[in-house]
Scaffold this motif. Structure first.
Motif, mmCIF file in Angstrom:
data_model
loop_
_atom_site.group_PDB
_atom_site.id
_atom_site.type_symbol
_atom_site.label_atom_id
_atom_site.label_comp_id
_atom_site.label_asym_id
_atom_site.label_seq_id
_atom_site.Cartn_x
_atom_site.Cartn_y
_atom_site.Cartn_z
ATOM 1 N N VAL B 100 4.697 -29.623 -10.814
ATOM 2 C CA VAL B 100 3.777 -30.630 -11.357
ATOM 3 C C VAL B 100 4.572 -31.823 -11.880
ATOM 4 O O VAL B 100 4.215 -32.982 -11.630
ATOM 5 C CB VAL B 100 2.898 -30.026 -12.475
ATOM 6 C CG1 VAL B 100 2.025 -31.106 -13.112
ATOM 7 C CG2 VAL B 100 2.038 -28.883 -11.947
ATOM 8 N N ARG B 103 5.684 -33.919 -9.075
ATOM 9 C CA ARG B 103 4.582 -34.737 -8.543
ATOM 10 C C ARG B 103 4.411 -36.004 -9.376
ATOM 11 O O ARG B 103 4.157 -37.082 -8.846
ATOM 12 C CB ARG B 103 3.262 -33.949 -8.571
ATOM 13 C CG ARG B 103 3.016 -33.130 -7.319
ATOM 14 C CD ARG B 103 1.779 -32.256 -7.455
ATOM 15 N NE ARG B 103 0.522 -32.993 -7.465
ATOM 16 C CZ ARG B 103 -0.661 -32.436 -7.730
ATOM 17 N NH1 ARG B 103 -0.741 -31.139 -8.017
ATOM 18 N NH2 ARG B 103 -1.749 -33.168 -7.715
ATOM 19 N N PRO B 115 -4.561 -37.250 -16.613
ATOM 20 C CA PRO B 115 -5.667 -37.132 -17.564
ATOM 21 C C PRO B 115 -5.730 -35.735 -18.163
ATOM 22 O O PRO B 115 -5.370 -34.743 -17.515
ATOM 23 C CB PRO B 115 -6.907 -37.413 -16.717
ATOM 24 C CG PRO B 115 -6.504 -37.172 -15.309
ATOM 25 C CD PRO B 115 -5.029 -37.403 -15.227
ATOM 26 N N GLY B 116 -6.196 -35.657 -19.401
ATOM 27 C CA GLY B 116 -6.429 -34.370 -20.056
ATOM 28 C C GLY B 116 -7.917 -34.118 -20.151
ATOM 29 O O GLY B 116 -8.723 -35.055 -20.093
ATOM 30 N N ILE B 157 -3.405 -41.543 -10.502
ATOM 31 C CA ILE B 157 -4.002 -40.549 -11.396
ATOM 32 C C ILE B 157 -3.633 -39.181 -10.814
ATOM 33 O O ILE B 157 -4.091 -38.822 -9.731
ATOM 34 C CB ILE B 157 -5.541 -40.702 -11.456
ATOM 35 C CG1 ILE B 157 -5.940 -42.169 -11.705
ATOM 36 C CG2 ILE B 157 -6.126 -39.756 -12.497
ATOM 37 C CD1 ILE B 157 -5.336 -42.780 -12.942
ATOM 38 N N ASP B 159 -3.727 -35.606 -9.862
ATOM 39 C CA ASP B 159 -4.844 -34.663 -9.758
ATOM 40 C C ASP B 159 -4.321 -33.230 -9.809
ATOM 41 O O ASP B 159 -4.083 -32.605 -8.783
ATOM 42 C CB ASP B 159 -5.609 -34.922 -8.454
ATOM 43 C CG ASP B 159 -6.768 -33.958 -8.290
ATOM 44 O OD1 ASP B 159 -7.166 -33.320 -9.278
ATOM 45 O OD2 ASP B 159 -7.276 -33.847 -7.156
ATOM 46 N N SER B 160 -4.138 -32.717 -11.031
ATOM 47 C CA SER B 160 -3.579 -31.375 -11.230
ATOM 48 C C SER B 160 -4.328 -30.679 -12.359
ATOM 49 O O SER B 160 -4.398 -31.208 -13.474
ATOM 50 C CB SER B 160 -2.089 -31.501 -11.590
ATOM 51 O OG SER B 160 -1.627 -30.328 -12.225
ATOM 52 N N PHE B 161 -4.886 -29.491 -12.083
ATOM 53 C CA PHE B 161 -5.537 -28.797 -13.211
ATOM 54 C C PHE B 161 -4.502 -28.247 -14.177
ATOM 55 O O PHE B 161 -4.780 -28.066 -15.366
ATOM 56 C CB PHE B 161 -6.504 -27.689 -12.730
ATOM 57 C CG PHE B 161 -5.872 -26.373 -12.332
ATOM 58 C CD1 PHE B 161 -5.607 -26.085 -11.008
ATOM 59 C CD2 PHE B 161 -5.559 -25.418 -13.290
ATOM 60 C CE1 PHE B 161 -5.030 -24.867 -10.639
ATOM 61 C CE2 PHE B 161 -4.999 -24.197 -12.932
ATOM 62 C CZ PHE B 161 -4.722 -23.935 -11.605
ATOM 63 N N ARG B 162 -3.297 -27.989 -13.706
ATOM 64 C CA ARG B 162 -2.245 -27.504 -14.596
ATOM 65 C C ARG B 162 -1.867 -28.563 -15.635
ATOM 66 O O ARG B 162 -1.534 -28.231 -16.771
ATOM 67 C CB ARG B 162 -1.007 -27.095 -13.786
ATOM 68 C CG ARG B 162 -1.277 -25.903 -12.887
ATOM 69 C CD ARG B 162 -0.042 -25.359 -12.215
ATOM 70 N NE ARG B 162 -0.297 -24.036 -11.679
ATOM 71 C CZ ARG B 162 -0.228 -22.912 -12.379
ATOM 72 N NH1 ARG B 162 0.148 -22.951 -13.642
ATOM 73 N NH2 ARG B 162 -0.522 -21.760 -11.835
ATOM 74 N N HIS B 164 -4.043 -31.065 -16.449
ATOM 75 C CA HIS B 164 -5.323 -31.421 -17.091
ATOM 76 C C HIS B 164 -5.669 -30.467 -18.233
ATOM 77 O O HIS B 164 -6.382 -30.834 -19.162
ATOM 78 C CB HIS B 164 -6.412 -31.362 -15.992
ATOM 79 C CG HIS B 164 -7.749 -31.906 -16.367
ATOM 80 N ND1 HIS B 164 -8.866 -31.123 -16.473
ATOM 81 C CD2 HIS B 164 -8.169 -33.167 -16.629
ATOM 82 C CE1 HIS B 164 -9.915 -31.863 -16.770
ATOM 83 N NE2 HIS B 164 -9.528 -33.113 -16.885
#
Lengths: 210, 210
Positions: B100, B103, B115-116, B157, B159-162, B164
């Motif tokens: 991550v 990235r 973003p969080g 932006i 785009d990673s849930f890890r 976020h």
């Protein structure tokens, strides 16, 4: 070759956890708007989407197949019924873009899983239908990862917050208002929703007509 | 060249929204475990991390600089004080992996924002320090995106849930138990936490000693 993509959808009394902020009719329209966003992103990524609905439904963007059965057996008979790669993706993912869909279907692994917030599975992409079956509900992400492991399939976990964020609760609408750009967020704005900040926390508020 | 990465950290009474499930000492140890996970992921991605702590702190993995001031002015004087690319990343992101981080710092854009959940900003990567300043708290993601726009900087932006998923509330511990593999999840498990499923929803439960 265009990849088959199926979107399960329950049009009746959808998104009940949003009842505190949206009426029943509003929830139905909101669910349909989210479905449209997902279908358009699938088409944008070159997939051939169709909707698997529990009741008859009109949709201008995709074919609708009706099946009133339980989700797991319906999907598993669908998986077993033909061959070729298949994407199963949930209907409440309005943040998903064509780019996210392309990331899923271009995995170098045998299959890909998109985890959902709270242990669910928001997307499953399989190339080899014979060795996989679905098992939704509960901590389905862990079950699906286990099924892949037992079948000896390599599996990419797609790391995307757009795919991870299913819209179930009031707090999720914050994500949609910040990151959305489709029919679902337009619908929310038409309903009078906007971001609000109270004590440093971001929430939503709704203008009510006088 | 190794990229400078700063991790702001407040060791005193951290993660107060977890008070219902963790004691004060446990929250302190948990916050330090999450910090270690972040620092190790930064090192794994080849960054040079240091911790910006509000009070003196011992950390075996990274240098600690102490500054008791408010976050925004402290970070902005740090940004203005030297040159070269800079990554600012929050300490409560134990799901972030070296991948991550790579990235984020390999963005083809002028800068990147992570973003969080709930409108916050979990990571900021800038190449051009002169044209950017931070403005945390509230809907900081929208503020940071606006600052980038006004400065004419292209901005990815991420785009990673890890990235976020910041760990603030009890529900977030579900994500850590499912997707974590570092010191923070080990700490949770040692405290007796595990996943539980009630009425189809995934939650957490804690074994208490008899």
């Amino acid at each position: 070759m265009s990849i088959e993509a199926v979107v399960p959808f329950k049009p009746v009394n959808p998104k009940s956890r949003l009842s505190s902020v949206l009426s029943k009719v509003e929830r139905e329209l909101f669910a349909e708007a989210m479905l449209s966003d997902v279908v358009l992103s699938l088409k944008g990524a070159g997939c051939s989407p169709y909707i698997l609905s529990t009741v008859p439904l009109h949709c201008t963007h995709a074919e609708v197949k009706v099946s009133s059965g339980e989700l797991n057996p319906v999907l598993n008979s669908l998986i077993a019924g033909s061959s070729g790669p298949l994407l199963i993706i949930m209907a409440d993912l309005p943040l998903v873009t064509p780019d996210v869909v392309r990331r899923i279907i271009s995995t170098p692994s045998d299959m890909a899983l998109g985890p959902g917030r709270g242990g669910g599975t928001n997307a499953i992409f399989i190339r080899d239908r014979i060795r996989f079956h679905v098992d939704y509900y509960g901590a389905s992400f862990l079950k699906h990862r286990g099924i892949a492991e037992q079948a000896g399939l390599t599996c990419e976990i797609v790391d995307s917050f757009r795919l991870h964020t299913d819209i179930d609760e009031k707090e999720d609408l914050v994500e949609l208002l910040i990151h959305g750009h489709g029919r679902a967020v337009d619908f929310l704005k038409r309903c009078g929703f906007s971001l609000s900040i109270e004590k440093g926390r971001v929430g939503i508020s709704r203008l009510t007509e006088e």
